[in-house]
Design a protein around this motif. Structure first.
Motif, PDB file in Angstrom:
ATOM      1  N   GLN A  64       0.809  -1.219   0.000  1.00 59.47           N
ATOM      2  CA  GLN A  64       0.000   0.000   0.000  1.00 59.47           C
ATOM      3  C   GLN A  64       0.841   1.269   0.000  1.00 59.47           C
ATOM      4  O   GLN A  64       0.404   2.307  -0.507  1.00 59.47           O
ATOM      5  CB  GLN A  64      -0.923   0.007   1.222  1.00 59.47           C
ATOM      6  CG  GLN A  64      -1.840   1.223   1.272  1.00 59.47           C
ATOM      7  CD  GLN A  64      -2.730   1.207   2.504  1.00 59.47           C
ATOM      8  OE1 GLN A  64      -2.680   0.255   3.283  1.00 59.47           O
ATOM      9  NE2 GLN A  64      -3.539   2.235   2.679  1.00 59.47           N
ATOM     10  N   TRP A  65       2.064   1.208   0.554  1.00 60.22           N
ATOM     11  CA  TRP A  65       2.860   2.421   0.723  1.00 60.22           C
ATOM     12  C   TRP A  65       4.037   2.513  -0.229  1.00 60.22           C
ATOM     13  O   TRP A  65       4.768   3.496  -0.202  1.00 60.22           O
ATOM     14  CB  TRP A  65       3.356   2.518   2.172  1.00 60.22           C
ATOM     15  CG  TRP A  65       2.264   2.469   3.176  1.00 60.22           C
ATOM     16  CD1 TRP A  65       2.093   1.537   4.165  1.00 60.22           C
ATOM     17  CD2 TRP A  65       1.155   3.369   3.289  1.00 60.22           C
ATOM     18  NE1 TRP A  65       0.955   1.788   4.881  1.00 60.22           N
ATOM     19  CE2 TRP A  65       0.364   2.915   4.362  1.00 60.22           C
ATOM     20  CE3 TRP A  65       0.757   4.499   2.579  1.00 60.22           C
ATOM     21  CZ2 TRP A  65      -0.801   3.571   4.747  1.00 60.22           C
ATOM     22  CZ3 TRP A  65      -0.409   5.148   2.961  1.00 60.22           C
ATOM     23  CH2 TRP A  65      -1.172   4.685   4.031  1.00 60.22           C
ATOM     24  N   ARG A  66       4.227   1.522  -1.065  1.00 60.36           N
ATOM     25  CA  ARG A  66       5.402   1.547  -1.949  1.00 60.36           C
ATOM     26  C   ARG A  66       5.380   2.720  -2.910  1.00 60.36           C
ATOM     27  O   ARG A  66       6.369   3.454  -3.049  1.00 60.36           O
ATOM     28  CB  ARG A  66       5.482   0.232  -2.737  1.00 60.36           C
ATOM     29  CG  ARG A  66       5.962  -0.951  -1.915  1.00 60.36           C
ATOM     30  CD  ARG A  66       6.075  -2.187  -2.778  1.00 60.36           C
ATOM     31  NE  ARG A  66       6.486  -3.343  -1.989  1.00 60.36           N
ATOM     32  CZ  ARG A  66       6.605  -4.571  -2.463  1.00 60.36           C
ATOM     33  NH1 ARG A  66       6.334  -4.800  -3.762  1.00 60.36           N
ATOM     34  NH2 ARG A  66       6.986  -5.549  -1.682  1.00 60.36           N
ATOM     35  N   ALA A  67       4.277   2.915  -3.601  1.00 56.55           N
ATOM     36  CA  ALA A  67       4.208   3.976  -4.609  1.00 56.55           C
ATOM     37  C   ALA A  67       4.395   5.344  -3.967  1.00 56.55           C
ATOM     38  O   ALA A  67       5.140   6.195  -4.480  1.00 56.55           O
ATOM     39  CB  ALA A  67       2.881   3.909  -5.357  1.00 56.55           C
ATOM     40  N   LEU A  78       4.313   0.449 -10.015  1.00 57.24           N
ATOM     41  CA  LEU A  78       3.814   0.809  -8.694  1.00 57.24           C
ATOM     42  C   LEU A  78       2.697   1.846  -8.790  1.00 57.24           C
ATOM     43  O   LEU A  78       1.697   1.764  -8.070  1.00 57.24           O
ATOM     44  CB  LEU A  78       4.947   1.353  -7.830  1.00 57.24           C
ATOM     45  CG  LEU A  78       6.069   0.376  -7.475  1.00 57.24           C
ATOM     46  CD1 LEU A  78       7.161   1.097  -6.686  1.00 57.24           C
ATOM     47  CD2 LEU A  78       5.532  -0.788  -6.667  1.00 57.24           C
ATOM     48  N   LEU A  79       2.842   2.817  -9.693  1.00 52.73           N
ATOM     49  CA  LEU A  79       1.825   3.846  -9.852  1.00 52.73           C
ATOM     50  C   LEU A  79       0.557   3.289 -10.497  1.00 52.73           C
ATOM     51  O   LEU A  79      -0.555   3.678 -10.131  1.00 52.73           O
ATOM     52  CB  LEU A  79       2.379   5.011 -10.675  1.00 52.73           C
ATOM     53  CG  LEU A  79       3.469   5.838  -9.979  1.00 52.73           C
ATOM     54  CD1 LEU A  79       4.072   6.857 -10.930  1.00 52.73           C
ATOM     55  CD2 LEU A  79       2.912   6.537  -8.739  1.00 52.73           C
ATOM     56  N   VAL A  80       0.727   2.396 -11.448  1.00 48.36           N
ATOM     57  CA  VAL A  80      -0.438   1.751 -12.059  1.00 48.36           C
ATOM     58  C   VAL A  80      -1.215   0.968 -11.004  1.00 48.36           C
ATOM     59  O   VAL A  80      -2.446   1.033 -10.925  1.00 48.36           O
ATOM     60  CB  VAL A  80       0.002   0.823 -13.214  1.00 48.36           C
ATOM     61  CG1 VAL A  80      -1.178  -0.029 -13.691  1.00 48.36           C
ATOM     62  CG2 VAL A  80       0.557   1.646 -14.376  1.00 48.36           C
ATOM     63  N   GLU A  81      -0.490   0.236 -10.162  1.00 53.02           N
ATOM     64  CA  GLU A  81      -1.145  -0.529  -9.083  1.00 53.02           C
ATOM     65  C   GLU A  81      -1.832   0.411  -8.099  1.00 53.02           C
ATOM     66  O   GLU A  81      -2.930   0.119  -7.609  1.00 53.02           O
ATOM     67  CB  GLU A  81      -0.107  -1.387  -8.357  1.00 53.02           C
ATOM     68  CG  GLU A  81      -0.711  -2.244  -7.251  1.00 53.02           C
ATOM     69  CD  GLU A  81       0.335  -3.061  -6.498  1.00 53.02           C
ATOM     70  OE1 GLU A  81      -0.054  -4.060  -5.866  1.00 53.02           O
ATOM     71  OE2 GLU A  81       1.530  -2.685  -6.538  1.00 53.02           O
ATOM     72  N   GLN A  82      -1.196   1.542  -7.793  1.00 50.01           N
ATOM     73  CA  GLN A  82      -1.783   2.508  -6.874  1.00 50.01           C
ATOM     74  C   GLN A  82      -3.116   3.022  -7.409  1.00 50.01           C
ATOM     75  O   GLN A  82      -4.100   3.117  -6.669  1.00 50.01           O
ATOM     76  CB  GLN A  82      -0.813   3.685  -6.664  1.00 50.01           C
ATOM     77  CG  GLN A  82      -1.337   4.800  -5.780  1.00 50.01           C
ATOM     78  CD  GLN A  82      -1.482   4.375  -4.334  1.00 50.01           C
ATOM     79  OE1 GLN A  82      -0.749   3.502  -3.860  1.00 50.01           O
ATOM     80  NE2 GLN A  82      -2.438   4.964  -3.623  1.00 50.01           N
ATOM     81  N   ILE A  83      -3.160   3.339  -8.690  1.00 52.82           N
ATOM     82  CA  ILE A  83      -4.391   3.849  -9.298  1.00 52.82           C
ATOM     83  C   ILE A  83      -5.482   2.780  -9.287  1.00 52.82           C
ATOM     84  O   ILE A  83      -6.650   3.055  -8.977  1.00 52.82           O
ATOM     85  CB  ILE A  83      -4.112   4.325 -10.740  1.00 52.82           C
ATOM     86  CG1 ILE A  83      -3.247   5.603 -10.698  1.00 52.82           C
ATOM     87  CG2 ILE A  83      -5.411   4.584 -11.495  1.00 52.82           C
ATOM     88  CD1 ILE A  83      -2.748   6.041 -12.052  1.00 52.82           C
ATOM     89  N   GLU A  84      -5.116   1.565  -9.586  1.00 54.96           N
ATOM     90  CA  GLU A  84      -6.104   0.493  -9.686  1.00 54.96           C
ATOM     91  C   GLU A  84      -6.643   0.053  -8.330  1.00 54.96           C
ATOM     92  O   GLU A  84      -7.813  -0.301  -8.208  1.00 54.96           O
ATOM     93  CB  GLU A  84      -5.489  -0.704 -10.418  1.00 54.96           C
ATOM     94  CG  GLU A  84      -5.185  -0.446 -11.892  1.00 54.96           C
ATOM     95  CD  GLU A  84      -4.482  -1.611 -12.554  1.00 54.96           C
ATOM     96  OE1 GLU A  84      -4.030  -2.522 -11.811  1.00 54.96           O
ATOM     97  OE2 GLU A  84      -4.375  -1.610 -13.795  1.00 54.96           O
TER      98      GLU A  84
END
Length: 373
Positions: free
Chosen positions: A199-202, A270-276
């Protein structure tokens, strides 16, 4: 224009007006004795200055004017507390709410308890020096308070209430760190990423690789992120602060903080995962919202960062230190001073230099490079 004041641009049949840089008005006239006579105070509004001139003209017409009478009128002593309160009330349209809250705190807790009852005209260099030397050992707070006092007294000089600013302590506004920031290398960044919760990587890696301030990261919307195949960018358009428990969204810290920063390709998944998975829906949705929606407090990501660093057996690190890491990596990668200031959103080269650090590992590489054939 005379001195630092600017002319009002109007001609009068009796007396004259001029507007000072502070916005206040000064009035004077030629007295019956042929000498100039200036109003004993400046005026907030032009109409007040005009009214004073009218009253003086009436005294002359009635034959009751005497220089002795005019100059012996008692005036209330203007103390630093009275003037500082007036200055602070006039900053509402110029300063951010958080800045005004901080300045009010410096006034009430640091400056005015010692100096507040002192008449403005009685403040001397030795008086200011004695006050500053007696402050408790809080270097950053003291530097900020001194800088604020100097700004207020500069205004008093512009208002022609004092002849010179008594704040002349060399280095008084320089902030001396009590704890040096922790700077991570790119290799340490990669290890940190592997130890952070998904949850905090991006969020943490974006802060560490872009150099954005925490308030800039927390205010990001999905529309601020450009994931173009030709290169990723993040645009800083606003900043988030907390003022007395209330979130305040406004412009970033300075005009130069309005910027667009390129992001490394390693951040894309990481950013793609954050958005999704975690971002709010829609282009206006927050990129890093709190668990229940709305703005994210720094507490949870700070805990995640602390735990990950502990697993790496690394010293304690603040979220703001990620910005120092980014600044150092930019510099070591060969960025010019202009590049560095643009990437970090700094308005001065001195601030950019303050953010560039080093590490024992980096120094070892440089030394070995120097002494190797």
């Amino acid at each position: 224009m005379a001195g630092k004041a600017r002319a009002s641009g109007s001609k009068r049949s009796f007396g004259g007006l001029r507007q000072l840089p502070s916005g206040r008005w000064q009035a004077q006239y030629t007295a019956p004795d042929g000498l100039p006579f200036k109003a004993p105070r400046t005026f907030q509004a032009k109409d007040d200055a005009v009214a004073w001139l009218a009253a003086e003209r009436r005294r002359i017409e009635l034959g009751t004017w005497t220089r002795q009478l005019q100059t012996d009128v008692p005036r209330r002593t203007l103390t630093l507390a009275t003037y500082a309160d007036r200055w602070w009330s006039q900053t509402e349209s110029r300063h951010k709410p958080r800045t005004r809250t901080l300045n009010r705190g410096y006034l009430d807790r640091v400056i005015l308890p010692e100096l507040g009852t002192t008449p403005l005209t009685a403040l001397t260099v030795s008086c200011i020096r004695e006050w500053f030397a007696g402050l408790d050992a809080f270097p950053t707070r003291n530097a900020n308070a001194y800088s604020l006092l100097r700004t207020i007294l500069n205004q008093a000089v512009d208002d022609e209430l004092i002849a010179a600013n008594p704040c002349r302590i060399r280095g008084g506004s320089v902030k001396h760190r009590k704890v040096e920031p922790v700077v991570l290398s790119p290799a340490e960044m990669r290890e940190l990423m592997s130890r952070l919760p998904d949850q905090w990587r991006a969020l943490i890696l974006l802060a560490a690789m872009s150099g954005l301030r925490w308030g800039e990261v927390a205010a990001l919307r999905r529309s601020d992120l450009d994931l173009s195949p030709n290169g990723m960018l993040v645009t800083v358009a606003r900043g988030l602060t907390k003022d007395r428990g209330t979130w305040v969204v406004g412009r970033p810290k300075s005009r130069t903080a309005l910027r667009t920063v390129p992001l490394p390709e390693a951040l894309r998944p990481l950013l793609v995962e954050q958005i999704e998975r975690w971002a709010e829906p829609g282009r206006a949705g927050l990129l890093f919202p709190s668990k229940h929606g709305g703005f994210l407090d720094a507490t949870a990501p700070r805990r995640a960062l602390t735990r990950a660093l502990a697993a790496m057996q690394y010293p304690h690190m603040r979220l703001h230190d990620l910005r120092h890491s980014a600044a150092t990596i930019f510099a070591q990668a060969g960025s010019t001073l202009s590049d560095h200031m643009a990437l970090m959103g700094h308005s001065s080269s001195a601030m950019s230099a303050r953010y560039v650090g080093t590490s024992a590992a980096r120094n070892r590489v440089l030394i070995e490079g120097i002494w190797t054939d």
